[in-house]
Every structure is written in structure tokens, then in C-alpha cells.
Design an enzyme around this catalytic site. Structure first.
Site, short mmCIF file in Angstrom:
data_model
loop_
_atom_site.label_atom_id
_atom_site.label_comp_id
_atom_site.label_asym_id
_atom_site.label_seq_id
_atom_site.Cartn_x
_atom_site.Cartn_y
_atom_site.Cartn_z
N HIS A 175 0.82 -1.22 0.00
CA HIS A 175 0.00 0.00 0.00
C HIS A 175 0.85 1.27 0.00
O HIS A 175 0.37 2.33 -0.35
CB HIS A 175 -1.04 -0.02 1.13
CG HIS A 175 -0.49 0.31 2.49
ND1 HIS A 175 0.12 -0.62 3.29
CD2 HIS A 175 -0.48 1.46 3.21
CE1 HIS A 175 0.49 -0.05 4.43
NE2 HIS A 175 0.14 1.22 4.41
N GLU A 213 6.48 4.93 13.91
CA GLU A 213 5.07 4.88 14.31
C GLU A 213 4.98 5.08 15.82
O GLU A 213 5.85 4.61 16.55
CB GLU A 213 4.46 3.53 13.95
CG GLU A 213 4.48 3.23 12.47
CD GLU A 213 3.82 1.89 12.17
OE1 GLU A 213 2.63 1.88 11.85
OE2 GLU A 213 4.50 0.85 12.28
N ASP A 232 7.71 -7.31 8.71
CA ASP A 232 6.45 -6.58 8.58
C ASP A 232 6.64 -5.27 7.80
O ASP A 232 5.73 -4.85 7.08
CB ASP A 232 5.90 -6.28 9.99
CG ASP A 232 4.56 -5.56 9.97
OD1 ASP A 232 3.65 -6.06 9.28
OD2 ASP A 232 4.42 -4.51 10.64
N HIS A 237 7.55 -2.40 2.53
CA HIS A 237 7.44 -0.94 2.37
C HIS A 237 8.81 -0.26 2.27
O HIS A 237 9.03 0.58 1.39
CB HIS A 237 6.68 -0.33 3.54
CG HIS A 237 5.37 -1.00 3.83
ND1 HIS A 237 4.54 -1.47 2.84
CD2 HIS A 237 4.73 -1.29 5.00
CE1 HIS A 237 3.47 -2.02 3.39
NE2 HIS A 237 3.56 -1.93 4.70
N LYS A 335 7.93 0.64 16.18
CA LYS A 335 6.65 0.95 16.83
C LYS A 335 6.97 1.64 18.14
O LYS A 335 8.05 1.47 18.70
CB LYS A 335 5.88 -0.33 17.11
CG LYS A 335 5.68 -1.18 15.87
CD LYS A 335 4.23 -1.31 15.51
CE LYS A 335 4.02 -2.16 14.29
NZ LYS A 335 3.24 -1.50 13.25
C1 BG6 Z 1 1.40 -2.43 7.55
C2 BG6 Z 1 2.05 -3.11 8.71
O1 BG6 Z 1 1.76 -3.07 6.34
O2 BG6 Z 1 1.80 -1.06 7.49
C3 BG6 Z 1 1.72 -2.38 10.01
O3 BG6 Z 1 1.62 -4.45 8.79
C4 BG6 Z 1 2.06 -0.91 9.89
O4 BG6 Z 1 2.41 -2.95 11.11
C5 BG6 Z 1 1.44 -0.31 8.64
O5 BG6 Z 1 1.55 -0.24 11.05
C6 BG6 Z 1 1.92 1.11 8.40
O6 BG6 Z 1 1.20 1.69 7.35
P1 BG6 Z 1 0.94 3.26 7.30
O7 BG6 Z 1 0.27 3.48 6.00
O8 BG6 Z 1 0.08 3.58 8.48
O9 BG6 Z 1 2.29 3.91 7.40
#
Ligand code: BG6
Length: 489
Positions: A175, A213, A232, A237, A335
């Protein structure tokens, strides 16, 4: 890319699940509100639970309303959206379940099957779709992460899906690729003449990528404990962000042009070995602390028992090719850090010679390009500038940002902060795979990540504790300071 037919139905597997409710239905609703869904486009959700269509629509209305913010739901748009929505209670891993879906899909010719399910059952769902005659060359199949937990398991999943669907029909979601500023990185690099000649080891000193985060793992631990931050966040990402920064210019935006370049970067990542793992990586796990003024429990307390899972990772990554030789990429994610921040910083080298006298020379800072993805979408280029006014002993210099704030630069409907899934769902509807991850990308990324995980295991590197609300274990600072650089906090 040859023109692709628009999809006419999307079937969401795992339709009652968290991802569907929090992201996918709201994204579809916003696409409808903005006029992106064709009149006959239908949305079918499926899950095991039996539920009436009306009850399901009410559930989706709540989920979408929760996302609507201050503006809430537009009742006219909702009425149109609701009419598209259907629900089928079925076990999608069985041919009987898939046959029920076939009836609901009816005459649609270009279906999307969106698997928001546990990847361990992707293969069975695909086989059931095939048995029901739903796997045609027109079908598009969307896969959510994590595709495996390592290279071997990702090959099993990819292999099972490939038994039924050709790679051209598969859309693997990351995403982050749907985020506006991530795509803006492509515009910044390839729609401007300014940066590309400087985008190499002659001018760039190093790159920092931070995904911080404030949230903890909370009740997601049954999944998270098996994966940790490396699997993860870094495998997908962060490596995708690194690829977009580091790749060679593709010749066009065709899916394979872009993905070929990303794979070349993944192949050039220097493997992490047992010999250097301590020097180039840090693992951490949060303990109790204070985040945003509120006390937060430690991960082991949330988990209910001690755990060896990393909730923080910092890495020095070297890319062994001509463009990046000698330019380290520093990655960190965690986190329960002090702030939510996703940022890419490109640190340029210092000027080769200073013509200024001692005071101004001391002011000199090297240029830096800072791309903020979250929470704000900003791009800043830090430039040296003469500090205004008179000063004894000659002029003084100051670093000031040339700033592109997307929020300030754009207003109107297009400026709305979109859910990353909106862009991606729209691309699946249009059949455009540029922002989706190809099988070899996923597998190369796992191969490199496996190297890190193996080196951790072989050298017995357990996560170091860090207090919730701090920037990770002290080793994360030492990691970057060893090369006489520092994180931008
Ligand atoms: C997800 C992870 O793919 O991305 C999560 O599994 C993470 O652990 C999240 O919190 C972060 O996405 P974004 O868009 O909030 O930065």
C-alpha cells in the site's frame, strides 16, 4: 501498455475483516463519490459468516461513516454505493463456495478477486476459483502482504497462485506504492532535470529512510510476533521506498519497465552476513514508557510473555553498483517511537572548497532533500543562503528550505488526502500493474531479508530493549555514528 478492459465487479474475500472495513470499503466509497466507478460496477463481499445483504450494508455504512470525518457520509453517494454492494456467506476455499460466488457474479466478464485473507489459503482459494470456472484470462487477482515469512514460504504461496493465474493477472499490493508522495518521488526524480545528474555517489553522501510509528502492536501480536519489524515493514514498504530512490530511470511507466529497474536494485543489495551483522543492524523491542504524553505498556506485556520479536530495526544498507558505491542507505523503523513520521532524506555532500571566511565557513551545511510522506506531505530542499543584514567580520550563511507543501500548493477535491488503497484499487480496475509488486521483486526482497534474519540467528542477536517513546536502542545511534553521520530527529 495495451488498453485493458475496465473491471466490472470486485469480489472482496475477507469482506468482514479489518482491512476490508477500515480501508477497502471506504476507498471504494470515495472512488464512487469522485465518479470513478462505472454505473454497472458491482462490489461483492464474501466471508464465512452467514449474513443478510441488508445487515452487511449496514456494517459497511458504519465503517465508511467512521472514515468520512467531519463531512460524514453523503447520503446521495451512499445510496448509489449501497446499491452496488452484495454479500455472499461462503467458504471460498471450496469449489462449492466458489460456485456460489459464480452465481452472484453473474455475467460480469472482468472480475477482480481481492484476497484480504491469510496468505496461507491463497492457493486453495485460487484452486477453488479455477474449479468453478472463474479463473479466465480476464480475471484479476489481488494479493495482500505478507506473501510468505521467508523466501521458501513465499515461493510456495506464489507457486500455488501461479498454478492458476498468469503473472499478468496478479496484482500484489504494497500500500506504500499507493501513497501520493511515494508516486511524487517518481515525479520529482523524472519530471525535473535538476536532480538526476546529481543523483549518484559523486554528489550524494548518504540516504536516510525513516518509518516511525507511535502505535504499538496491541492486539495484533498473534500475527506480529511471528514477523517482527524486519518482515512486517522492511521486506516490503521500506525496500520499495529504497528501490524508488535508488533505481535507474525506467524508459517509461510501463509496469515491467519500472519493475525491472526495482529488481536490479534488489539484486544489488549487499548481503548482510554473520561477520558484519552487528555493525550494520540493530534490533529493538519496546518496553514500558510514555508516548505522546500517555503511558504505554511494553511489547512483552501486550504479548503476555517474553518474546524475541523485533519491534524496531535499524540497518545500514549498501548498494553494490556504480551509481551508489560508497553511499550508505540508513533505514530505521519501529513501533512506539516518539512521533509518527515517514521520511526520506537525501543528504548531499559538502561543497568541495569553501571561499568563505572562518565564521561563514563554520555555518556551511551540505544540501539536503527531505521528502516527508507522513503525517504531512512535504518536500524540502535545504539550501545555503546569506543571512540577511550586516555582521562584523563578513557575511554569515544560513540553511533555509525551498519548500513544496502539497497541502498548501493544492486545494479543491483533488487535494483531499486519499487512502493509499484508492489509487491502487483504481489501477486494478484499469488493469495497470505499474504500482504492484512482481513475483521476482517479492522473492529477491525475501532473499535479502532472509540473510539478515539468518545472521541474527547465527550470531544470537536478540532485540535490545528501548523505552516506548524513545528513538530505539542506543545501538541505532551508534550504527550511523560509526560512519560519522547522524539521524535527523
Ligand atoms: C502495515 C504493517 O503493512 O503497514 C503495520 O503491517 C504498519 O504494522 C502499517 O503499522 C503502516 O502503514 P501506514 O500506511 O500507516 O504507514
Amino acid at each position: 501498455m495495451a488498453e485493458q478492459p475496465l473491471a466490472d465487479v470486485i469480489v472482496l474475500f475477507g469482506g468482514t475483516g479489518d482491512l476490508a472495513q477500515r480501508m477497502l470499503f471506504p476507498s471504494l466509497y470515495f472512488l464512487d463519490a469522485d465518479g470513478f466507478l462505472a454505473d454497472g460496477f458491482r462490489i461483492i463481499a464474501t466471508a464465512r459468516a452467514e449474513m443478510s445483504r441488508e445487515a452487511f450494508r449496514a456494517q459497511v455504512k458504519d465503517a465508511v461513516g467512521g472514515r468520512g470525518g467531519a463531512s460524514g457520509l453523503d447520503e446521495k453517494v451512499w445510496a448509489r454505493f449501497e446499491a452496488r454492494l452484495d454479500y455472499v456467506g461462503a467458504d471460498a476455499t471450496t469449489p462449492e463456495g466458489a460456485a456460489e460466488l459464480k452465481v452472484a457474479i453473474g455475467p460480469a466478464k472482468t472480475p477482480i478477486f481481492y484476497l484480504a485473507l491469510s496468505p496461507s489459503i491463497y492457493g486453495r482459494v485460487c484452486a477453488a476459483l479455477a474449479a468453478a470456472g472463474l479463473a479466465t484470462p480476464q480475471t484479476r487477482i489481488v494479493l495482500e502482504k505478507p506473501i510468505g515469512r521467508d523466501l521458501a514460504s513465499s515461493k510456495v504461496i506464489n507457486g500455488a497462485v501461479a498454478q492458476v493465474f498468469a503473472e499478468e493477472s496478479i496484482f500484489r499490493i504494497d500500500h506504500y506504492l499507493g501513497k501520493e508522495t511515494v508516486q511524487n518521488l517518481l515525479a520529482l526524480r523524472f519530471a525535473n532535470v535538476l536532480f538526476e545528474p546529481l543523483w549518484n555517489n559523486l554528489t550524494i553522501d548518504h540516504v536516510q529512510i525513516t518509518v516511525a510509528e507511535t502505535e504499538g502492536v496491541g492486539d495484533r501480536w498473534p500475527y506480529y510476533d511471528e514477523y517482527g519489524a524486519l518482515r512486517d515493514m522492511v521486506q516490503n514498504h521500506m525496500l520499495q521506498l529504497l528501490c524508488l530512490v535508488a533505481m535507474e530511470p525506467p524508459s517509461d511507466m510501463e509496469p515491467d519497465s519500472v519493475r525491472d529497474e526495482k529488481v536490479k536494485v534488489l539484486r544489488s543489495l549487499r548481503p548482510v552476513t554473520r561477520a558484519d551483522v552487528q555493525a550494520v543492524s540493530v534490533r529493538g523491542q519496546y518496553t514500558a514508557g510514555v508516548v505522546s504524553g500517555e503511558s504505554a505498556a511494553g511489547y512483552a506485556t501486550e504479548r503476555g510473555q517474553p518474546s524475541e520479536t523485533d519491534t524496531f530495526v535499524a540497518l545500514r544498507v549498501d548498494i553494490d553498483n556504480w551509481r551508489w558505491a560508497g553511499v550508505p542507505f540508513f533505514l530505521r523503523t519501529g513501533k512506539r517511537l516518539p512521533e509518527r513520521r515517514t521520511q526520506i532524506a537525501i543528504q548531499f555532500k559538502a561543497v568541495p572548497h569553501s571561499i568563505f571566511d572562518a565564521a561563514a565557513k563554520a555555518d556551511l551545511q551540505a544540501n539536503r532533500l527531505v521528502i516527508d510522506l507522513q503525517p504531512d506531505e512535504d518536500i524540502e530542499l535545504l539550501m545555503m543562503n546569506k543571512a540577511p543584514g550586516l555582521s562584523e567580520g563578513g557575511m554569515r550563511l544560513q540553511s533555509l528550505p525551498l519548500s513544496l507543501s502539497l497541502a498548501k500548493a493544492y486545494s479543491g477535491p483533488n487535494a483531499r488526502r486519499r487512502i493509499a488503497y484508492e489509487r491502487l484499487i483504481l489501477d486494478v480496475i484499469a488493469g495497470n500493474r505499474t504500482l504492484f509488486v512482481r513475483r521476482d521483486e517479492v522473492e529477491r526482497a525475501w532473499e535479502w531479508i532472509d540473510g539478515v534474519a539468518d545472521a541474527w540467528r547465527e550470531s544470537g542477536m536478540a532485540p535490545k530493549p528501548y523505552a516506548a517513546g524513545s528513538w530505539g536502542p542506543s545501538g541505532a545511534f551508534a550504527l550511523i555514528e560509526r560512519s560519522e553521520r547522524a539521524w535527523y530527529d
